[in-house]
Motif scaffolding. Structure first.
Motif, PDB file in Angstrom:
ATOM      1  N   ARG A 117       1.032  -1.417  -0.341  1.00 22.38           N
ATOM      2  CA  ARG A 117       0.199   0.014   0.236  1.00 22.38           C
ATOM      3  C   ARG A 117       0.891   1.203   0.074  1.00 22.38           C
ATOM      4  NH1 ARG A 117      -4.213   1.353   4.809  1.00 22.38           N
ATOM      5  NH2 ARG A 117      -2.103   1.020   6.341  1.00 22.38           N
ATOM      6  N   HIS A 118       2.003   1.095   0.881  1.00 14.18           N
ATOM      7  CA  HIS A 118       2.629   2.341   0.540  1.00 14.18           C
ATOM      8  C   HIS A 118       3.605   2.699  -0.512  1.00 14.18           C
ATOM      9  CE1 HIS A 118       5.191   5.117   3.006  1.00 14.18           C
ATOM     10  NE2 HIS A 118       6.184   4.639   2.024  1.00 14.18           N
ATOM     11  N   MET A 123       3.378   5.646  -5.836  1.00 14.03           N
ATOM     12  CA  MET A 123       3.362   5.784  -7.121  1.00 14.03           C
ATOM     13  C   MET A 123       1.574   6.620  -7.287  1.00 14.03           C
ATOM     14  SD  MET A 123       4.223   4.038  -9.300  1.00 14.03           S
ATOM     15  CE  MET A 123       5.658   1.632  -9.414  1.00 14.03           C
ATOM     16  N   GLU A 124       0.892   7.039  -6.446  1.00 10.82           N
ATOM     17  CA  GLU A 124      -0.366   7.900  -7.001  1.00 10.82           C
ATOM     18  C   GLU A 124      -0.208   9.280  -6.411  1.00 10.82           C
ATOM     19  OE1 GLU A 124      -4.238   5.759  -5.442  1.00 10.82           O
ATOM     20  OE2 GLU A 124      -3.803   3.864  -5.992  1.00 10.82           O
ATOM     21  N   GLU A 125       0.930   9.660  -5.686  1.00  5.45           N
ATOM     22  CA  GLU A 125       1.063  10.869  -5.122  1.00  5.45           C
ATOM     23  C   GLU A 125       1.712  11.394  -6.131  1.00  5.45           C
ATOM     24  OE1 GLU A 125       3.441   9.943  -2.119  1.00  5.45           O
ATOM     25  OE2 GLU A 125       1.244  10.007  -1.023  1.00  5.45           O
ATOM     26  N   LYS A 145      -7.343   2.458  -2.197  1.00  2.00           N
ATOM     27  CA  LYS A 145      -8.690   2.269  -1.591  1.00  2.00           C
ATOM     28  C   LYS A 145      -9.046   0.721  -1.367  1.00  2.00           C
ATOM     29  CE  LYS A 145     -11.025   6.392  -3.628  1.00  2.00           C
ATOM     30  NZ  LYS A 145     -11.253   6.625  -4.637  1.00  2.00           N
ATOM     31  N   GLY A 146      -8.548  -0.288  -2.289  1.00  2.00           N
ATOM     32  CA  GLY A 146      -8.919  -1.494  -1.721  1.00  2.00           C
ATOM     33  C   GLY A 146      -7.440  -2.034  -1.042  1.00  2.00           C
ATOM     34  N   LEU A 147      -6.845  -1.523  -1.001  1.00  2.00           N
ATOM     35  CA  LEU A 147      -5.719  -2.005   0.181  1.00  2.00           C
ATOM     36  C   LEU A 147      -6.406  -1.975   1.491  1.00  2.00           C
ATOM     37  CD1 LEU A 147      -2.376  -1.968  -1.497  1.00  2.00           C
ATOM     38  CD2 LEU A 147      -3.322  -3.913  -0.909  1.00  2.00           C
ATOM     39  N   ASN A 148      -6.439  -0.144   1.826  1.00  2.00           N
ATOM     40  CA  ASN A 148      -7.139  -0.104   3.041  1.00  2.00           C
ATOM     41  C   ASN A 148      -8.659  -0.296   3.176  1.00  2.00           C
ATOM     42  OD1 ASN A 148      -5.338   2.261   2.619  1.00  2.00           O
ATOM     43  ND2 ASN A 148      -7.331   3.637   2.427  1.00  2.00           N
ATOM     44  N   ILE A 149      -9.186  -1.190   2.612  1.00  2.00           N
ATOM     45  CA  ILE A 149      -9.917  -2.057   2.686  1.00  2.00           C
ATOM     46  C   ILE A 149     -10.086  -3.593   3.243  1.00  2.00           C
ATOM     47  CG2 ILE A 149     -12.487  -3.830   2.863  1.00  2.00           C
ATOM     48  CD1 ILE A 149     -12.797  -1.136   0.321  1.00  2.00           C
ATOM     49  N   ASP A 150      -8.327  -3.868   3.237  1.00  2.00           N
ATOM     50  CA  ASP A 150      -8.476  -4.899   2.920  1.00  2.00           C
ATOM     51  C   ASP A 150      -7.397  -5.413   4.465  1.00  2.00           C
ATOM     52  OD1 ASP A 150      -8.646  -6.284   0.905  1.00  2.00           O
ATOM     53  OD2 ASP A 150      -7.708  -5.570  -0.127  1.00  2.00           O
ATOM     54  N   LYS A 217     -11.015 -16.570   0.593  1.00  2.39           N
ATOM     55  CA  LYS A 217     -11.799 -15.157   0.403  1.00  2.39           C
ATOM     56  C   LYS A 217     -10.789 -14.359  -0.762  1.00  2.39           C
ATOM     57  CE  LYS A 217     -12.584 -10.549   3.305  1.00  2.39           C
ATOM     58  NZ  LYS A 217     -13.548 -10.440   2.245  1.00  2.39           N
ATOM     59  N   THR A 218     -11.522 -13.614  -1.258  1.00  4.79           N
ATOM     60  CA  THR A 218     -11.063 -12.638  -2.382  1.00  4.79           C
ATOM     61  C   THR A 218     -10.680 -11.254  -1.734  1.00  4.79           C
ATOM     62  OG1 THR A 218     -11.475 -14.489  -4.504  1.00  4.79           O
ATOM     63  CG2 THR A 218     -10.597 -12.073  -4.728  1.00  4.79           C
ATOM     64  N   LEU A 219      -9.236 -10.900  -1.692  1.00  2.00           N
ATOM     65  CA  LEU A 219      -9.189  -9.325  -1.553  1.00  2.00           C
ATOM     66  C   LEU A 219      -9.556  -8.842  -2.311  1.00  2.00           C
ATOM     67  CD1 LEU A 219      -6.142  -8.970   0.545  1.00  2.00           C
ATOM     68  CD2 LEU A 219      -8.640  -9.794   1.468  1.00  2.00           C
ATOM     69  N   GLU A 220      -9.621  -7.507  -1.857  1.00  3.54           N
ATOM     70  CA  GLU A 220     -10.447  -5.776  -2.513  1.00  3.54           C
ATOM     71  C   GLU A 220      -8.753  -6.321  -3.651  1.00  3.54           C
ATOM     72  OE1 GLU A 220     -13.111  -4.391  -3.006  1.00  3.54           O
ATOM     73  OE2 GLU A 220     -13.888  -6.258  -1.998  1.00  3.54           O
ATOM     74  N   PHE A 221      -7.589  -5.834  -3.140  1.00  5.42           N
ATOM     75  CA  PHE A 221      -6.450  -5.689  -3.954  1.00  5.42           C
ATOM     76  C   PHE A 221      -6.714  -6.650  -4.836  1.00  5.42           C
ATOM     77  CE2 PHE A 221      -1.824  -7.079  -3.016  1.00  5.42           C
ATOM     78  CZ  PHE A 221      -1.498  -5.819  -4.131  1.00  5.42           C
ATOM     79  N   TYR A 222      -7.251  -7.861  -5.196  1.00  5.35           N
ATOM     80  CA  TYR A 222      -7.064  -8.708  -6.359  1.00  5.35           C
ATOM     81  C   TYR A 222      -8.271  -8.143  -7.375  1.00  5.35           C
ATOM     82  CZ  TYR A 222      -3.471 -10.209  -3.972  1.00  5.35           C
ATOM     83  OH  TYR A 222      -2.029 -10.563  -3.140  1.00  5.35           O
ATOM     84  N   LYS A 223      -9.119  -7.066  -7.296  1.00 13.81           N
ATOM     85  CA  LYS A 223     -10.646  -7.258  -8.159  1.00 13.81           C
ATOM     86  C   LYS A 223      -9.965  -5.618  -8.266  1.00 13.81           C
ATOM     87  CE  LYS A 223     -13.352  -8.887  -4.490  1.00 13.81           C
ATOM     88  NZ  LYS A 223     -14.928  -8.443  -3.637  1.00 13.81           N
TER      89      LYS A 223
END
Length: 278
Positions: A117-118, A123-125, A145-150, A217-223
């Motif tokens: 996530r870091h 990258m996004e910044e 965003k997905g990693l925040n949830i996961d 379980k499939t994490l949001e990271f992989y969606k």
């Protein structure tokens, strides 16, 4: 069954991520214009004993493509593979295999996600703060965003304390901020390898971790929504950008491949018992 599964995980971690040969993509109406740049001075490793990304062998479609990604970036990546991984193109000596494969636990995986996530946040910044990278904003590849949830889910589900970002994530994120100041083409090598590795080989690791640790379980990271369409567009934008580069700037991009492997591979050390796969 678990022994076979963990052995598979260890093999995948040793060559984690993936390179997907470019195919004809949709060209964006936004064109990134790259200013003249100086050669990147990021650190080099004298050797790479285990690659950090798994790149698919050449296929017919890739061989017919003459774009910058399919030819130069892919070629640089394949040379960093072992003969076992890429019989025709690999040039790196295969590392010794551990006597017993390491079995990652929930905290190992959480640390991997926190550091990932870091780096994605960096990258996004960078993309948001750099006008010449405007066409890479809100592509759908973004993972924060997905990693925040996961991360919040894992901490709650398994009663874990969310760890601080480790040295692997801190170092790579810092290096990315320094690289983009010196050379946008150099940064784009990292952008491409890091994001696209996750869409292929990264998903394979995610499935293995899901089966081993998360009851499938499939994490949001992989969606993603319409992943193929996202990749088509981003690859098209990269090709459009690369077409404006000088020969020196293209070289700056390609020469960052080894550093991209090392940077991305640092996160995978959490899944292999603390041993970096490069």
């Amino acid at each position: 069954m678990k022994c076979l599964q963990t052995a598979t995980i260890s093999t995948m971690i040793a060559c984690s991520g993936a390179f997907v040969p470019i195919f004809s993509g949709v060209r964006s109406n936004k064109v990134c214009v790259v200013p003249s740049s100086t050669k990147s001075t990021s650190s080099r490793s004298s050797s790479v004993t285990r690659t950090a990304l798994f790149h698919a062998p050449a296929n017919t479609k890739a061989q017919q493509d003459t774009g910058f990604i399919a030819t130069e970036l892919r070629g640089a990546a394949m040379r960093l593979h072992t003969r076992e991984q890429a019989p025709r193109e690999g040039e790196v000596e295969a590392p010794a295999k551990p006597a017993e494969p390491y079995v990652p636990n929930h905290m190992d995986y959480l640390r991997f996600l926190v550091d990932s996530r870091h780096v994605y946040a960096a990258m996004e910044e960078i993309v948001e703060a750099t006008p010449d990278l405007a066409c890479y904003r809100n592509t759908g590849l973004e993972r924060v965003k997905g990693l925040n949830i996961d991360i919040a889910w894992m901490a709650s589900e398994y009663d874990l304390e969310i760890p601080e970002v480790g040295s692997a994530g801190l170092t790579y994120a810092k290096n990315l901020h320094e690289i983009v100041k010196k050379s946008i083409p150099a940064f784009m090598c990292h952008y491409y390898n890091y994001y696209f590795a996750h869409t292929a080989g990264g998903q394979m690791i995610g499935k293995q971790m899901s089966a081993l640790l998360l009851d499938k379980k499939t994490l949001e990271f992989y969606k993603w929504d319409n992943l193929k369409g996202i990749k088509d567009k981003v690859k098209g934008d990269i090709e459009t950008m690369a077409a404006t580069w000088s020969r020196e700037e293209k070289d700056e991009c390609v020469e960052q491949t080894r550093d991209a492997f090392i940077g991305g591979g640092g996160m995978n050390a959490y899944l292999s018992g603390g041993q970096s796969p490069h």
